[in-house]
Scaffold this active site. Structure first.
Site, PDB file in Angstrom:
ATOM      1  N   SER A 105      44.269  33.743  29.215  1.00  0.00           N
ATOM      2  CA  SER A 105      45.640  33.401  29.655  1.00  0.00           C
ATOM      3  C   SER A 105      45.504  31.951  30.073  1.00  0.00           C
ATOM      4  CB  SER A 105      46.369  34.071  30.568  1.00  0.00           C
ATOM      5  OG  SER A 105      46.776  35.464  29.745  1.00  0.00           O
ATOM      6  N   HIS A 129      45.559  34.541  21.704  1.00  0.00           N
ATOM      7  CA  HIS A 129      46.188  34.968  22.838  1.00  0.00           C
ATOM      8  C   HIS A 129      47.237  35.950  22.627  1.00  0.00           C
ATOM      9  CE1 HIS A 129      48.804  33.963  26.662  1.00  0.00           C
ATOM     10  NE2 HIS A 129      47.750  34.964  26.973  1.00  0.00           N
ATOM     11  N   GLU A 146      49.480  33.566  20.245  1.00  0.00           N
ATOM     12  CA  GLU A 146      49.489  32.213  20.151  1.00  0.00           C
ATOM     13  C   GLU A 146      47.910  31.873  19.779  1.00  0.00           C
ATOM     14  OE1 GLU A 146      51.508  29.924  23.839  1.00  0.00           O
ATOM     15  OE2 GLU A 146      50.275  31.560  24.692  1.00  0.00           O
ATOM     16  N   ASN A 206      53.452  30.600  28.709  1.00  0.00           N
ATOM     17  CA  ASN A 206      53.256  30.609  29.947  1.00  0.00           C
ATOM     18  C   ASN A 206      53.459  29.201  30.867  1.00  0.00           C
ATOM     19  OD1 ASN A 206      52.609  33.160  30.387  1.00  0.00           O
ATOM     20  ND2 ASN A 206      50.591  33.097  30.174  1.00  0.00           N
TER      21      ASN A 206
HETATM   22  P1  NAD Z   1      42.115  44.522  32.684  1.00  0.00           P
HETATM   23  O1  NAD Z   1      41.528  44.297  33.943  1.00  0.00           O
HETATM   24  O2  NAD Z   1      43.036  45.422  32.184  1.00  0.00           O
HETATM   25  O3  NAD Z   1      40.850  44.832  31.694  1.00  0.00           O
HETATM   26  C1  NAD Z   1      39.657  43.997  31.655  1.00  0.00           C
HETATM   27  C2  NAD Z   1      38.452  45.023  31.241  1.00  0.00           C
HETATM   28  O4  NAD Z   1      37.379  44.156  30.999  1.00  0.00           O
HETATM   29  C3  NAD Z   1      37.970  46.009  32.065  1.00  0.00           C
HETATM   30  O5  NAD Z   1      38.041  47.313  31.451  1.00  0.00           O
HETATM   31  C4  NAD Z   1      36.833  45.708  32.808  1.00  0.00           C
HETATM   32  O6  NAD Z   1      35.678  46.684  33.045  1.00  0.00           O
HETATM   33  C5  NAD Z   1      36.172  44.931  31.404  1.00  0.00           C
HETATM   34  N1  NAD Z   1      34.962  44.000  31.671  1.00  0.00           N
HETATM   35  C6  NAD Z   1      34.565  43.508  32.702  1.00  0.00           C
HETATM   36  N2  NAD Z   1      33.479  42.751  32.691  1.00  0.00           N
HETATM   37  C7  NAD Z   1      33.076  43.079  31.353  1.00  0.00           C
HETATM   38  C8  NAD Z   1      31.839  42.443  30.618  1.00  0.00           C
HETATM   39  N3  NAD Z   1      30.924  41.791  30.988  1.00  0.00           N
HETATM   40  N4  NAD Z   1      31.698  42.961  29.302  1.00  0.00           N
HETATM   41  C9  NAD Z   1      32.755  44.008  29.009  1.00  0.00           C
HETATM   42  N5  NAD Z   1      34.019  44.440  29.551  1.00  0.00           N
HETATM   43  C10 NAD Z   1      33.899  43.789  30.591  1.00  0.00           C
HETATM   44  O7  NAD Z   1      42.583  43.035  32.282  1.00  0.00           O
HETATM   45  P2  NAD Z   1      43.824  42.594  31.119  1.00  0.00           P
HETATM   46  O8  NAD Z   1      44.927  42.456  31.649  1.00  0.00           O
HETATM   47  O9  NAD Z   1      43.479  43.550  30.040  1.00  0.00           O
HETATM   48  O10 NAD Z   1      43.186  41.243  30.940  1.00  0.00           O
HETATM   49  C11 NAD Z   1      41.984  40.935  29.911  1.00  0.00           C
HETATM   50  C12 NAD Z   1      42.158  39.526  29.530  1.00  0.00           C
HETATM   51  O11 NAD Z   1      43.604  39.342  28.578  1.00  0.00           O
HETATM   52  C13 NAD Z   1      42.297  38.399  30.430  1.00  0.00           C
HETATM   53  O12 NAD Z   1      41.541  37.454  29.951  1.00  0.00           O
HETATM   54  C14 NAD Z   1      43.646  38.151  30.552  1.00  0.00           C
HETATM   55  O13 NAD Z   1      43.998  36.621  31.042  1.00  0.00           O
HETATM   56  C15 NAD Z   1      44.298  38.278  29.299  1.00  0.00           C
HETATM   57  N6  NAD Z   1      45.518  38.407  29.027  1.00  0.00           N
HETATM   58  C16 NAD Z   1      46.174  39.271  30.036  1.00  0.00           C
HETATM   59  C17 NAD Z   1      47.578  39.691  29.681  1.00  0.00           C
HETATM   60  C18 NAD Z   1      48.181  40.617  30.703  1.00  0.00           C
HETATM   61  O14 NAD Z   1      49.434  40.563  30.839  1.00  0.00           O
HETATM   62  N7  NAD Z   1      47.544  41.474  31.194  1.00  0.00           N
HETATM   63  C19 NAD Z   1      48.213  39.099  28.654  1.00  0.00           C
HETATM   64  C20 NAD Z   1      47.707  38.119  27.953  1.00  0.00           C
HETATM   65  C21 NAD Z   1      46.249  37.821  27.998  1.00  0.00           C
END
Ligand code: NAD
Length: 291
Positions: free
Chosen positions: A119, A140, A152, A190
């Site tokens: 993000s 994204h 995106e 965002n």
């Molecule tokens: P989350 O915390 O729910 O999930 C992240 C996962 O990544 C976890 O299961 C963790 O175990 C895993 N992880 C950590 N290190 C790792 C590695 N080295 N190899 C493999 N897996 C690994 O987070 P999320 O909310 O799903 O966010 C993930 C990405 O998506 C981020 O980059 C975030 O910015 C982006 N994002 C989030 C949202 C939102 O609203 N939550 C929206 C758009 C984009």
């Protein structure tokens, strides 16, 4: 290049949603995480969400079974080496993402496209740590992935047109709509949404309105489906603050300074819905404004 096999790194909130929509669209998916518990939880969530879609008449039981059958899981990142497209959706920390791409690159086919669902981290900077900045871009998704229509697509400075077009074809096959964004802090959604939420928190901080008057003003006065403070609680106040900091630092403009009240809520651990309390208290039957 036609994409058939998609690797997804990170099986959290976003990774499971991305696996869900890709598998349902007929892609073969390899879902990777460092935690077996996260993978197990992701599979359970995907199945529950597919069942919800069946109950709403959106898909059939055969669609669900086909989608579940399209998903393989693995704890070994190297197993994603034979995919056509990798979507990285691991924890939002640059050191984690950089390490993932560096570990993955030696196992990849030459033409595999690398993408990140980040993000806020610079796509150009992530791309520069790989051997293929021209085949690297931002992919994204919005949360919750199965429900939100937009993706995106963010070009890094080096991203080439075939890479962009291959990713665009995937977005189309998912039945979603792409918006093209350049690689500047927070991209489009965002960049516009977070300053609005931050302004709503300033409006609260300065006593112009209460939580309910601010939210009903935007719901009824601007036809927004949710008020900005309700939406902030849904997104997570820590995430909102982190994105405001990225805008503030990345664009070096004081108009993006995070509201001190937003910082205070985060310091209190009142992070919104996920913490049971944010601008509303969710611990009872109905949400109660905290101010
Ligand atoms: P989350 O915390 O729910 O999930 C992240 C996962 O990544 C976890 O299961 C963790 O175990 C895993 N992880 C950590 N290190 C790792 C590695 N080295 N190899 C493999 N897996 C690994 O987070 P999320 O909310 O799903 O966010 C993930 C990405 O998506 C981020 O980059 C975030 O910015 C982006 N994002 C989030 C949202 C939102 O609203 N939550 C929206 C758009 C984009």
């Amino acid at each position: 290049m036609e994409i058939r096999d998609i690797g997804i790194v990170g099986a959290g909130q976003m990774g499971n949603g991305i696996a869900h929509v890709c598998a349902l669209a007929g892609y073969r998916v390899k879902l990777n995480d460092v935690s077996q518990d996260a993978i197990n939880a992701a599979l359970a969530t995907i199945e529950a969400n597919l069942n919800r879609q069946i109950a709403r008449g959106k898909i059939t039981e055969a669609d669900r079974d086909g989608a579940m059958g399209n998903i393989q899981t693995t704890l070994r990142l190297a197993d994603l080496g034979d995919t056509d497209l990798v979507i990285e959706a691991a924890t939002e920390r640059e050191t984690i993402k950089t390490a993932i791409f560096e570990d993955l690159v030696p196992h990849l086919r030459e033409n595999t496209i690398l993408t990140s669902n980040t993000s806020s981290i610079s796509i150009t900077r992530l791309a520069s740590r790989t051997d293929r900045p021209e085949r690297f871009m931002g992919f994204h998704f919005m949360n919750p992935v199965p429900l939100m229509q937009l993706v995106e697509l963010i070009r890094g400075i080096a991203t080439d047109e075939p890479t962009y077009n291959s990713c665009l074809a995937v977005v189309n096959r998912l039945g979603k709509t792409a918006a093209s964004a350049e690689d500047f802090p927070a991209f489009i959604v965002n960049r516009i949404l977070m300053p609005m939420i931050n302004e709503a928190v300033y409006t609260l901080y300065e006593g112009v309105g209460s939580v309910s008057s601010i939210d009903s003003s935007l719901r009824l006065g601007a036809n927004h489906p949710m008020g900005p403070l309700e939406l902030a609680d849904f997104i997570g106040l820590d995430t909102c603050l982190a994105i405001m900091n990225v805008l503030h630092e990345g664009l070096a403009d004081t108009k993006y300074r995070p509201c001190p009240l937003l910082t205070k809520y985060v310091e209190a651990g009142w992070l919104g819905r996920k913490a049971g309390r944010g601008f509303y208290d969710y611990r009872g039957e109905t949400p109660v404004p905290t101010r």
